[in-house]
Design an enzyme around this catalytic site. Structure first.
Site, PDB file in Angstrom:
ATOM      1  N   ASP A 225       0.836  -1.193   0.000  1.00 28.05           N
ATOM      2  CA  ASP A 225       0.000   0.000   0.000  1.00 28.05           C
ATOM      3  C   ASP A 225       0.877   1.251   0.000  1.00 28.05           C
ATOM      4  O   ASP A 225       1.845   1.347   0.766  1.00 28.05           O
ATOM      5  CB  ASP A 225      -0.896  -0.017   1.237  1.00 28.05           C
TER       6      ASP A 225
ATOM      7  N   ALA B 239      -7.862   1.931  -2.565  1.00 27.96           N
ATOM      8  CA  ALA B 239      -8.571   3.162  -2.931  1.00 27.96           C
ATOM      9  C   ALA B 239      -8.883   3.229  -4.418  1.00 27.96           C
ATOM     10  O   ALA B 239      -9.755   3.978  -4.846  1.00 27.96           O
ATOM     11  CB  ALA B 239      -7.746   4.376  -2.521  1.00 27.96           C
ATOM     12  N   GLY B 240      -8.137   2.469  -5.218  1.00 31.01           N
ATOM     13  CA  GLY B 240      -8.353   2.508  -6.664  1.00 31.01           C
ATOM     14  C   GLY B 240      -7.721   3.705  -7.328  1.00 31.01           C
ATOM     15  O   GLY B 240      -8.194   4.149  -8.382  1.00 31.01           O
ATOM     16  N   VAL B 241      -6.615   4.228  -6.764  1.00 31.52           N
ATOM     17  CA  VAL B 241      -5.965   5.385  -7.378  1.00 31.52           C
ATOM     18  C   VAL B 241      -4.442   5.246  -7.501  1.00 31.52           C
ATOM     19  O   VAL B 241      -3.878   5.506  -8.544  1.00 31.52           O
ATOM     20  CB  VAL B 241      -6.313   6.705  -6.631  1.00 31.52           C
ATOM     21  N   GLY B 242      -3.750   4.829  -6.426  1.00 33.54           N
ATOM     22  CA  GLY B 242      -2.289   4.790  -6.453  1.00 33.54           C
ATOM     23  C   GLY B 242      -1.738   3.656  -7.290  1.00 33.54           C
ATOM     24  O   GLY B 242      -1.251   3.846  -8.410  1.00 33.54           O
ATOM     25  N   ARG B 243      -1.832   2.440  -6.765  1.00 29.96           N
ATOM     26  CA  ARG B 243      -1.373   1.267  -7.515  1.00 29.96           C
ATOM     27  C   ARG B 243      -2.187   1.080  -8.796  1.00 29.96           C
ATOM     28  O   ARG B 243      -1.634   0.721  -9.840  1.00 29.96           O
ATOM     29  CB  ARG B 243      -1.460   0.029  -6.609  1.00 29.96           C
TER      30      ARG B 243
ATOM     31  N   CYS C   6      -7.139  -1.587  -6.444  1.00 31.89           N
ATOM     32  CA  CYS C   6      -6.298  -1.830  -5.275  1.00 31.89           C
ATOM     33  C   CYS C   6      -7.208  -1.593  -4.076  1.00 31.89           C
ATOM     34  O   CYS C   6      -8.299  -2.161  -4.024  1.00 31.89           O
ATOM     35  CB  CYS C   6      -5.043  -0.964  -5.286  1.00 31.89           C
TER      36      CYS C   6
ATOM     37  N   GLN D 245      -0.371   8.108  -7.247  1.00 34.07           N
ATOM     38  CA  GLN D 245      -0.590   8.887  -6.034  1.00 34.07           C
ATOM     39  C   GLN D 245       0.671   9.526  -5.462  1.00 34.07           C
ATOM     40  O   GLN D 245       0.583  10.424  -4.633  1.00 34.07           O
ATOM     41  CB  GLN D 245      -1.225   7.984  -4.960  1.00 34.07           C
TER      42      GLN D 245
END
Length: 309
Positions: free
Chosen positions: A209, A244-248, A242, A287
């Site tokens: 994460d 949050a659905g934004v970084g990875r 992932c 992110q």
């Protein structure tokens, strides 16, 4: 325009001109040879900070889908989908209104609805998640997180160990294997009203994460990106998520785009442009500056493997 002419402009116009020049420099796509020649001169932090500056504005904030009645279906209160690209299944069942924190994503050629980027389902949104899968002809799910990491729940387990019912949908797991380094592949059959649909589910547990993966995992990353791209090409929309659905998720989608782009020997590359366009479709995709730099490192790795270096 000469330097003397620039200095004669009013401050605001000069500032705007400099910002426009900065944007054009970052946005400009370079032939592979030039991209490689400039790689050592890149200032990743400067690029990423500017990227955030132009994609996290008040105008972007106004595009968030806000509804107090469905706020409990968002994993994080400050990570909301954009209205213009939100995934809104057309079919309502049993008079229930469906909502999912998810956005459609274009491919590198700007074809619409080729990928879906979403948060990891919550316990109360699992049925909506499967409704999205059913109504969008999803063929592949790429899960880029563990169920629990950094001392908190990352994602609800939304697929069965054997068989489970989620609202009007029955999900059967017909096989499961460890396909690659820390990747668990499940083959699922989804059934509803005498119809059925097969889905391949890949869970990669080796990407922390808020973190990145090192070069020894790029082969796995590349393999999963190839699976997602093949599904997109066959109009079997891949769902990428992932926590949050934004970084990875955003980093992975950028890598999918790079992999698709470099099919052509005469490709021109602007990672800044790729990430900016992703961020216009779902907020905050990619992110951190570390994830942004990882996209560059993967691109160099891929170019080596494609014998461009």
């Amino acid at each position: 325009m000469s330097e003397k002419q620039q200095n004669s402009l009013p401050y605001q116009e000069l500032s705007n001109l400099k910002e426009n020049q900065k944007f054009q420099n970052f946005e400009r796509a370079l032939p592979i040879k030039d991209f490689l020649l400039q790689i050592d001169d890149r200032d990743y932090d400067n690029e990423f900070q500017y990227l955030k500056q132009i994609t996290q504005t008040r105008e972007h904030d106004r595009l968030f889908y806000r509804d107090a009645q469905i706020q409990h279906l968002n994993r994080y209160a400050d990570i909301l989908p954009y209205v213009h690209s939100i995934v809104k299944p057309q079919l309502d069942i049993q008079d229930k209104t469906y909502y999912i924190n998810a956005n459609y994503i274009r491919d590198i050629n700007n074809w619409e609805r080729k990928y879906i980027a979403t948060q990891g389902p919550l316990k109360q949104s699992v049925q909506d998640f499967w409704h999205m899968i059913w109504t969008n002809n999803v063929g592949v799910i790429i899960m880029l997180c563990k169920l629990f990491d950094r001392q908190r729940i990352q994602c609800e387990r939304y697929w069965p160990s054997d068989q489970a019912i989620y609202g009007p949908y029955q999900i059967d797991k017909i096989s499961c294997q460890e396909s690659n380094k820390e990747v668990f592949e499940s083959s699922l059959i989804m059934k509803s009203k005498q119809k059925q649909h097969q889905i391949s589910h890949y869970q990669w547990c080796d990407w922390p994460d808020f973190g990145i993966v090192k070069e020894d995992s790029y082969q796995v990353l590349d393999w999963l990106a190839g699976i997602a791209n093949e599904a997109a090409q066959d109009n079997k929309i891949p769902v990428i998520h992932c926590s949050a659905g934004v970084g990875r998720t955003g980093t992975f989608l950028a890598i999918c785009h790079i992999k698709q782009l470099l099919i052509k020997n005469d490709a021109q590359i602007s990672i800044f442009s790729i990430v900016r366009r992703l961020r216009e479709q779902r907020p905050f995709l990619v992110q951190s500056v570390q994830q942004y730099e990882m996209i560059y490192k993967y691109t160099i790795w891929l170019l080596k493997n494609l014998k461009y270096m």
